[in-house]
Design an enzyme around this catalytic site. Structure first.
Site, PDB file in Angstrom:
ATOM      1  N   CYS A  84      49.930  41.130  43.658  1.00  0.00           N
ATOM      2  CA  CYS A  84      48.579  40.748  43.230  1.00  0.00           C
ATOM      3  C   CYS A  84      47.658  41.940  42.984  1.00  0.00           C
ATOM      4  O   CYS A  84      47.140  42.123  41.886  1.00  0.00           O
ATOM      5  CB  CYS A  84      47.930  39.846  44.282  1.00  0.00           C
ATOM      6  SG  CYS A  84      48.843  38.360  44.702  1.00  0.00           S
ATOM      7  N   HIS A 123      40.453  40.226  45.343  1.00  0.00           N
ATOM      8  CA  HIS A 123      41.586  40.945  45.933  1.00  0.00           C
ATOM      9  C   HIS A 123      41.718  42.381  45.441  1.00  0.00           C
ATOM     10  O   HIS A 123      42.821  42.903  45.302  1.00  0.00           O
ATOM     11  CB  HIS A 123      42.899  40.193  45.709  1.00  0.00           C
ATOM     12  CG  HIS A 123      43.922  40.513  46.772  1.00  0.00           C
ATOM     13  ND1 HIS A 123      45.248  40.122  46.688  1.00  0.00           N
ATOM     14  CD2 HIS A 123      43.801  41.189  47.946  1.00  0.00           C
ATOM     15  CE1 HIS A 123      45.909  40.538  47.749  1.00  0.00           C
ATOM     16  NE2 HIS A 123      45.049  41.184  48.532  1.00  0.00           N
TER      17      HIS A 123
END
Length: 497
Positions: free
Chosen positions: A68, A124
């Protein structure tokens, strides 16, 4: 909320487009597998995604990182993870780390062209300092969460004994206000409201970064119930499939809002996953999220727009594209320049996408992670003493038809989806640290040519060595548990420096 949105749609349905610069809608799915969409043969229902892809250009040789954080960093910066220091793993919850704040990123460049910039969903990319946050990185508004995962309904996350809320509108904590509301629905609502309130004379950049379909497996029961017959006797896979279908429904709602407001006729929509699937199916591709095989780094993606020439709509583009290409492509599409960025690894690929011309690139670096390496060489490894690159280090590159993997590659199995009679097909035992595949002739990576083509292996090792010499040190600081503890910040995951 849905009633209010419907009313806004009716009021806005006659609005005309007057911005000459295209509106840009970038939708990012989380951990979506190659075979988790209908147009790749899945039983999972994705009618909206399928329709959009069939009206646009499907990207068949589109690569990203295996995790990610590195992928998101590459998307927004236009630079390989080895050049931002994010090449090792995802950012941990209590790490004093973020996408370096001296990187000029996509929303900042679009703001230079007068774009209104909005982000909805998962960030993130670090939050330990306020300067790391979306509102300080070029987004006019942000609604979503900072961490890599959270509860879909209660918008909190725990690690060990540490617990905290993680859901904000800009700097305001709204987790408790939205407690019990499913995040995919909340994010779709927010995206629709942004679109419907938008001044069409101003170009729009909307980055919709879904939480779905990352763990945990949570979805309203009506979506999972759709799969009781299609995927019997597997509640987890039913939930997973339901999460994908719920996200597909949300994508459809966003497009409906664009069409009702008149923005659609001047919009470019990009849909992408951030990496391969982990619970979902990547079949027939090999591997999964966190692996260097195609199932981990080659992902679902397409571009659709009324602005695309009719001759490319409904086509499959097999040219080589990479996540880093989006910044230069979208900035140039907006009429901007690339001044102020650090040296980019991405290329403007709009002609490749919109005209079907050959890709500007013939190679993609997939990763070099010196913190992940084999402890020792295989016996009689023919590449152990090459002068270009230490083959014990985890790395991968694709040049032309060929792909080279060194060091620990991650999961190398082929996993068929549950609905196809789930099973893992395990690869033969490896004999040395290098693997070579012709991913055009053999996209499922079943035939290792490293014994037969030492000339290609050595050429690709030299290319990896070249990139390694340009890499920056890995950013992987220790977690600051006492400072980051949400209990010190009102029970909320918050910047602590």
């Amino acid at each position: 909320m849905l009633g209010a949105i419907h009313s806004l749609l009716l009021v806005s349905s006659c609005t005309l487009v007057s911005s000459s610069r295209p509106h840009i809608i970038f939708i990012l799915a989380d951990d979506l597998g190659w075979s988790d969409v209908g147009y790749h043969g899945s039983v999972i229902k994705t009618p909206n995604i399928d329709a959009l892809a069939s009206e646009g250009v499907k990207l068949d040789n589109y690569y990203m990182s295996l995790l990610c954080t590195p992928s998101r960093g590459q998307l927004l910066s236009g630079r390989y993870e080895i050049h931002t220091g994010l090449q090792h793993r995802t950012i941990d919850m209590m790490q004093p780390l973020c996408l370096p704040i001296d990187e000029t990123i996509l929303p900042q460049k679009l703001k230079e062209r007068g774009y209104a910039t909005h982000m909805v969903g998962k960030w993130h990319l670090g939050f330990y300092r306020k300067e790391c946050l979306p509102n300080y990185r070029g987004f006019d508004t942000f609604m979503g969460f900072y961490q890599g995962m959270a509860d879909y309904y209660y918008h909190n996350i725990s690690t060990g004994i540490y617990h905290g809320w993680d859901f904000r509108r800009n700097n305001d904590v709204i987790a408790q206000k939205y407690a019990g509301q499913y995040s995919t629905h909340v994010f779709a609502d927010e995206a629709q409201i942004i679109i419907m309130k938008h001044n069409p004379e101003v170009p729009l950049f909307l980055f919709l970064s879904f939480q779905a379909i990352h763990l945990p497996l949570q979805v309203p029961s009506r979506y999972a119930d759709m799969y009781k017959t299609l995927i019997p006797n597997n509640a987890d896979r039913q939930k997973y499939a339901g999460m994908v279908t719920c996200m597909d429904e949300a994508v459809g709602r966003v497009v409906t809002a664009l069409k009702h407001t008149g923005l659609w006729e001047n919009s470019v929509l990009v849909f992408s996953t951030d990496n391969g699937g982990i619970l979902g199916g990547n079949w027939p591709l090999r591997g999964s999220k966190a692996s260097l095989y195609e199932g981990g780094v080659r992902g679902v993606g397409f571009v659709t727009s009324p602005l695309l020439p009719s001759r490319v709509r409904g086509t499959v583009n097999r040219e080589l594209l990479h996540m880093t290409d989006w910044l230069p492509t979208l900035v140039r599409l907006a009429g901007g320049d690339l001044m102020g960025t650090k040296p980019l690894d991405g290329y403007n690929q709009w002609e490749t996408i919109s005209q079907g011309t050959p890709s500007v690139r013939d190679e993609v670096l997939l990763t070099i992670d010196p913190l992940i390496a084999k402890a020792h060489h295989f016996k009689d490894d023919p590449y152990a003493d090459n002068d270009s690159f230490n083959v014990l280090i985890r790395a991968a590159i694709r040049v032309g038809d060929w792909k080279l993997i060194t060091g620990p590659p991650g999961n190398g199995s082929w996993g068929t989806p549950v609905e196809f009679g789930f099973k893992y097909l395990h690869p033969p035992k490896r004999t040395h640290s290098v693997q070579l595949y012709n991913v055009v002739a053999d996209p499922n990576e079943r035939n290792d040519y490293s014994h037969d083509r030492p000339d290609i292996v050595r050429f690709l090792l030299a290319r990896i060595g070249h990139y390694y010499n340009t890499s920056v040190p890995v950013l992987d600081p220790s977690q600051e548990i006492l400072l980051a503890d949400p209990a010190r910040h009102g029970g909320v995951w918050s910047p602590w420096r």
